[in-house]
Design a protein around this motif. Structure first.
Motif, short mmCIF file in Angstrom:
data_model
loop_
_atom_site.label_atom_id
_atom_site.label_comp_id
_atom_site.label_asym_id
_atom_site.label_seq_id
_atom_site.Cartn_x
_atom_site.Cartn_y
_atom_site.Cartn_z
N ALA A 36 -1.36 -12.85 5.50
CA ALA A 36 -1.44 -12.44 4.09
C ALA A 36 -1.75 -10.95 3.99
N ALA A 37 -2.65 -10.46 4.83
CA ALA A 37 -3.02 -9.05 4.79
C ALA A 37 -1.83 -8.16 5.15
N GLY A 38 -0.99 -8.60 6.06
CA GLY A 38 0.20 -7.81 6.41
C GLY A 38 1.14 -7.66 5.24
N GLY A 39 1.39 -8.75 4.54
CA GLY A 39 2.24 -8.69 3.35
C GLY A 39 1.63 -7.83 2.26
N GLU A 40 0.31 -7.93 2.10
CA GLU A 40 -0.36 -7.14 1.07
C GLU A 40 -0.39 -5.65 1.45
N ALA A 41 -0.49 -5.33 2.74
CA ALA A 41 -0.42 -3.93 3.17
C ALA A 41 0.96 -3.35 2.85
N LEU A 42 2.01 -4.12 3.13
CA LEU A 42 3.36 -3.67 2.79
C LEU A 42 3.48 -3.41 1.29
N MET A 43 2.95 -4.32 0.49
CA MET A 43 2.99 -4.14 -0.97
C MET A 43 2.22 -2.89 -1.38
N GLY A 44 1.02 -2.72 -0.84
CA GLY A 44 0.20 -1.57 -1.22
C GLY A 44 0.87 -0.25 -0.89
N PHE A 45 1.37 -0.12 0.33
CA PHE A 45 2.02 1.13 0.72
C PHE A 45 3.36 1.31 0.00
N GLY A 46 4.09 0.22 -0.23
CA GLY A 46 5.34 0.31 -0.98
C GLY A 46 5.11 0.74 -2.41
N MET A 47 4.08 0.18 -3.03
CA MET A 47 3.75 0.57 -4.40
C MET A 47 3.32 2.03 -4.45
N ALA A 48 2.54 2.47 -3.45
CA ALA A 48 2.12 3.88 -3.41
C ALA A 48 3.33 4.80 -3.31
N ALA A 49 4.28 4.44 -2.46
CA ALA A 49 5.47 5.27 -2.30
C ALA A 49 6.30 5.31 -3.58
N MET A 50 6.43 4.16 -4.24
CA MET A 50 7.23 4.12 -5.47
C MET A 50 6.54 4.83 -6.63
N ALA A 51 5.22 4.96 -6.57
CA ALA A 51 4.47 5.54 -7.69
C ALA A 51 4.34 7.06 -7.62
N VAL A 52 4.79 7.68 -6.54
CA VAL A 52 4.71 9.14 -6.45
C VAL A 52 5.45 9.73 -7.65
N PRO A 53 4.78 10.61 -8.42
CA PRO A 53 5.43 11.17 -9.62
C PRO A 53 6.73 11.89 -9.27
N THR A 54 7.75 11.65 -10.09
CA THR A 54 9.05 12.26 -9.84
C THR A 54 9.03 13.77 -10.05
N ALA A 55 8.04 14.29 -10.75
CA ALA A 55 7.92 15.74 -10.92
C ALA A 55 7.59 16.41 -9.59
N VAL A 56 6.98 15.67 -8.68
CA VAL A 56 6.59 16.20 -7.38
C VAL A 56 7.66 15.93 -6.33
#
Length: 187
Positions: A36-56
């Motif tokens: 479960a932690a492996g799947g949640e780590a993928l989600m956390g890092f994937g969400m972080a990557a997708m959330a980087v502001p497009t202005a940057v």
């Protein structure tokens, strides 16, 4: 995701910290918790990557289909794992939401450019799938928040390793639920 830069960076920090903690949880002695932690780590890092502001940073055109493929594979894995544990149904919804957001974002730059220059906005209201995901994750966040409240008469037992602390795992899941809500609200 499209939205202001400051909240975007806060979301990146929240999701990256959650992903990092989930990596620590992968050291647990309990096999199910490690999975479960492996799947949640993928989600956390994937969400972080997708959330980087497009202005940057504006991702290349191939990034969104790549996200869809990665999270599509994670959704298939969650579907397979859901046979043994109902918790994986939540992973399935989360990964499917990530696929949905990646597909929407793949088509968003052309729309955003047209809208900035007086182009037509999309139809009124929130798309049905976005609304359903918002309702699901709102309910999930409320329920996860309630689960964090200490039960009456419980006392801390023996010292647990960082990867085995259930209250931290619940806080991790609550953080990702809040992050998912924030990302869906920017859609």
């Amino acid at each position: 995701m499209h939205g202001p830069a400051s909240p975007g960076w806060l979301l990146v920090a929240l999701c990256a910290a959650t992903g990092a903690y989930c990596l620590l949880r992968m050291r647990s002695a309990v096999e199910e918790q490690r999975r479960a932690a492996g799947g949640e780590a993928l989600m956390g890092f994937g969400m972080a990557a997708m959330a980087v502001p497009t202005a940057v940073f504006t991702p290349p055109s191939w990034a969104w289909p790549a996200y869809a493929v990665v999270f599509g594979a994670a959704a298939l894995r969650a579907l397979w794992a859901a046979r043994a544990s109902a918790h994986h149904l939540h992973h399935l919804v989360g990964t499917a939401a990530m696929v949905y957001m990646a597909v929407v974002m793949a088509g968003a730059p052309a729309h955003a450019h047209a809208h900035e220059h007086g182009g037509a906005a999309p139809g009124p209201g929130v798309p049905l799938l976005t609304g359903a995901l918002l309702l699901y994750f709102t309910g999930y966040v409320l329920l996860a928040g309630i689960r964090l409240l200490p039960a009456a008469g419980t006392s801390g037992g023996g010292a647990l390793a960082w990867g085995d602390r259930p209250e931290l795992a619940r806080a991790c899941r609550l953080s990702m639920g809040i992050g998912m809500l924030a990302m869906l609200l920017t859609m």
